[in-house]
Structures are given as C-alpha cells and as structure tokens.
Design a protein around this motif. Structure first.
Motif, PDB file in Angstrom:
ATOM      1  N   VAL A  84      49.472  78.052  88.559  1.00  0.00           N
ATOM      2  CA  VAL A  84      49.094  77.434  87.295  1.00  0.00           C
ATOM      3  C   VAL A  84      48.135  78.376  86.574  1.00  0.00           C
ATOM      4  CG1 VAL A  84      47.939  75.465  86.232  1.00  0.00           C
ATOM      5  CG2 VAL A  84      49.344  75.130  88.273  1.00  0.00           C
ATOM      6  N   ARG A  85      48.392  78.628  85.293  1.00  0.00           N
ATOM      7  CA  ARG A  85      47.499  79.466  84.502  1.00  0.00           C
ATOM      8  C   ARG A  85      46.279  78.645  84.122  1.00  0.00           C
ATOM      9  NH1 ARG A  85      50.589  82.268  80.441  1.00  0.00           N
ATOM     10  NH2 ARG A  85      50.617  83.950  81.921  1.00  0.00           N
ATOM     11  N   ILE A  86      45.107  79.089  84.522  1.00  0.00           N
ATOM     12  CA  ILE A  86      43.874  78.351  84.283  1.00  0.00           C
ATOM     13  C   ILE A  86      43.349  78.599  82.869  1.00  0.00           C
ATOM     14  CG2 ILE A  86      41.469  78.096  85.013  1.00  0.00           C
ATOM     15  CD1 ILE A  86      42.461  78.892  87.842  1.00  0.00           C
ATOM     16  N   THR A  87      43.367  79.847  82.417  1.00  0.00           N
ATOM     17  CA  THR A  87      42.853  80.196  81.098  1.00  0.00           C
ATOM     18  C   THR A  87      44.023  80.417  80.143  1.00  0.00           C
ATOM     19  OG1 THR A  87      41.027  81.324  82.186  1.00  0.00           O
ATOM     20  CG2 THR A  87      41.374  81.801  79.846  1.00  0.00           C
ATOM     21  N   PRO A  88      44.066  79.679  79.021  1.00  0.00           N
ATOM     22  CA  PRO A  88      45.158  79.904  78.069  1.00  0.00           C
ATOM     23  C   PRO A  88      45.013  81.282  77.411  1.00  0.00           C
ATOM     24  CG  PRO A  88      43.580  78.318  77.196  1.00  0.00           C
ATOM     25  CD  PRO A  88      43.164  78.619  78.593  1.00  0.00           C
ATOM     26  N   LEU A  89      46.121  81.874  77.065  1.00  0.00           N
ATOM     27  CA  LEU A  89      46.109  83.168  76.404  1.00  0.00           C
ATOM     28  C   LEU A  89      45.833  83.000  74.915  1.00  0.00           C
ATOM     29  CD1 LEU A  89      49.241  84.750  78.093  1.00  0.00           C
ATOM     30  CD2 LEU A  89      46.849  85.096  78.696  1.00  0.00           C
ATOM     31  N   GLN A  90      45.146  83.968  74.334  1.00  0.00           N
ATOM     32  CA  GLN A  90      44.883  83.970  72.896  1.00  0.00           C
ATOM     33  C   GLN A  90      46.085  84.586  72.186  1.00  0.00           C
ATOM     34  OE1 GLN A  90      42.096  82.619  71.517  1.00  0.00           O
ATOM     35  NE2 GLN A  90      41.551  81.994  73.593  1.00  0.00           N
ATOM     36  N   GLN A  91      46.372  84.074  71.007  1.00  0.00           N
ATOM     37  CA  GLN A  91      47.465  84.666  70.239  1.00  0.00           C
ATOM     38  C   GLN A  91      47.166  84.606  68.757  1.00  0.00           C
ATOM     39  OE1 GLN A  91      50.956  82.348  71.025  1.00  0.00           O
ATOM     40  NE2 GLN A  91      50.443  80.799  69.533  1.00  0.00           N
ATOM     41  N   ARG A  92      47.818  85.456  68.008  1.00  0.00           N
ATOM     42  CA  ARG A  92      47.719  85.482  66.556  1.00  0.00           C
ATOM     43  C   ARG A  92      49.130  85.681  65.994  1.00  0.00           C
ATOM     44  NH1 ARG A  92      42.680  89.427  66.707  1.00  0.00           N
ATOM     45  NH2 ARG A  92      41.096  87.863  67.034  1.00  0.00           N
ATOM     46  N   THR A  93      49.405  85.004  64.914  1.00  0.00           N
ATOM     47  CA  THR A  93      50.685  85.144  64.248  1.00  0.00           C
ATOM     48  C   THR A  93      50.436  85.625  62.821  1.00  0.00           C
ATOM     49  OG1 THR A  93      51.571  83.307  65.533  1.00  0.00           O
ATOM     50  CG2 THR A  93      52.793  83.934  63.548  1.00  0.00           C
ATOM     51  N   TYR A  94      51.157  86.650  62.417  1.00  0.00           N
ATOM     52  CA  TYR A  94      51.011  87.210  61.080  1.00  0.00           C
ATOM     53  C   TYR A  94      52.340  87.120  60.349  1.00  0.00           C
ATOM     54  CZ  TYR A  94      46.851  89.330  63.135  1.00  0.00           C
ATOM     55  OH  TYR A  94      45.656  89.528  63.748  1.00  0.00           O
ATOM     56  N   THR A  95      52.286  86.843  59.054  1.00  0.00           N
ATOM     57  CA  THR A  95      53.459  86.874  58.216  1.00  0.00           C
ATOM     58  C   THR A  95      53.395  88.139  57.374  1.00  0.00           C
ATOM     59  OG1 THR A  95      53.525  84.466  58.108  1.00  0.00           O
ATOM     60  CG2 THR A  95      54.754  85.661  56.431  1.00  0.00           C
ATOM     61  N   ILE A  96      54.436  88.932  57.419  1.00  0.00           N
ATOM     62  CA  ILE A  96      54.470  90.182  56.664  1.00  0.00           C
ATOM     63  C   ILE A  96      55.380  89.971  55.481  1.00  0.00           C
ATOM     64  CG2 ILE A  96      55.090  92.618  56.745  1.00  0.00           C
ATOM     65  CD1 ILE A  96      54.551  92.468  59.780  1.00  0.00           C
ATOM     66  N   PRO A  97      54.847  90.166  54.244  1.00  0.00           N
ATOM     67  CA  PRO A  97      55.695  89.993  53.062  1.00  0.00           C
ATOM     68  C   PRO A  97      56.793  91.047  53.022  1.00  0.00           C
ATOM     69  CG  PRO A  97      53.527  90.827  52.451  1.00  0.00           C
ATOM     70  CD  PRO A  97      53.495  90.560  53.908  1.00  0.00           C
ATOM     71  N   GLU A  98      57.942  90.620  52.506  1.00  0.00           N
ATOM     72  CA  GLU A  98      59.083  91.561  52.444  1.00  0.00           C
ATOM     73  C   GLU A  98      58.950  92.521  51.317  1.00  0.00           C
ATOM     74  OE1 GLU A  98      62.849  89.609  52.692  1.00  0.00           O
ATOM     75  OE2 GLU A  98      62.058  88.143  54.072  1.00  0.00           O
TER      76      GLU A  98
END
Length: 98
Positions: A84-98
């Motif tokens: 079981v993963r004890i510490t959640p992973l950090q994440q970032r989501t970026y939107t790149i304009p076309e």
C-alpha cells in the motif's frame, strides 16, 4: 523465451526504420539473465538505432502477470501481499495552447 534477445532487437530495429515515432516491444529475459545480458541488449538496440526498448527479466518483481511456470516453488514459499502506498504522489497538469 523461444526467440533470443538479439533477434527481438533485430525485429524491432527493422520496423523502427519505417516509423518516425518510437516503438517498443518487450524483450522477456529468463530469470537466469545477468546484468551483462541486459547491457548487451540495450547496447545492441542503441547501435541499431531503436528509439526505445523494454526489457523484463522473469521473476524480477514480487508479482507478475505472466509466468513461464518453469521455476520451482518450495513448501516454504509465502504468499506476497499487495503493498500500500502510504504517501500520495504530487502531480501537476498543464494545458498547452495550440
């Protein structure tokens, strides 16, 4: 395990010549594969201009989806429990304009 690793790389390299994107196929190595065996496969893939390669050594994980069934299990073998993963992973989501 019926096809040796060098032939796997040759097949991938032949296909890679005709594809702009990278392709990858998993090369399944036997449990007896050494560190040098893995180095040799990566080196061959680089020399033949493969853009990506995946290697899996049988038995290198606690649990695996497929098994050749050729390894012997003794009576002292224990059932492996899911970790079981004890510490959640950090994440970032970026939107790149076309």
């Amino acid at each position: 395990h019926e096809i040796n690793p060098q032939r796997h790389v040759e097949m991938q390299a032949a296909f890679q010549k005709h594809v702009d994107n990278s392709i990858s196929k998993t090369i399944n190595l036997p449990h007896s594969a050494t560190v040098q065996d893995v180095k040799d496969v990566y080196w061959q893939a680089w020399k033949q201009k493969c853009k990506g390669i995946t290697i899996y050594r049988d038995g290198s994980r606690d649990m695996q989806v497929l098994s050749s069934g050729d390894r012997k299990v003794d009576k002292d073998t224990q059932v492996i429990q899911t970790k079981v993963r004890i510490t959640p992973l950090q994440q970032r989501t970026y939107t790149i304009p076309e």
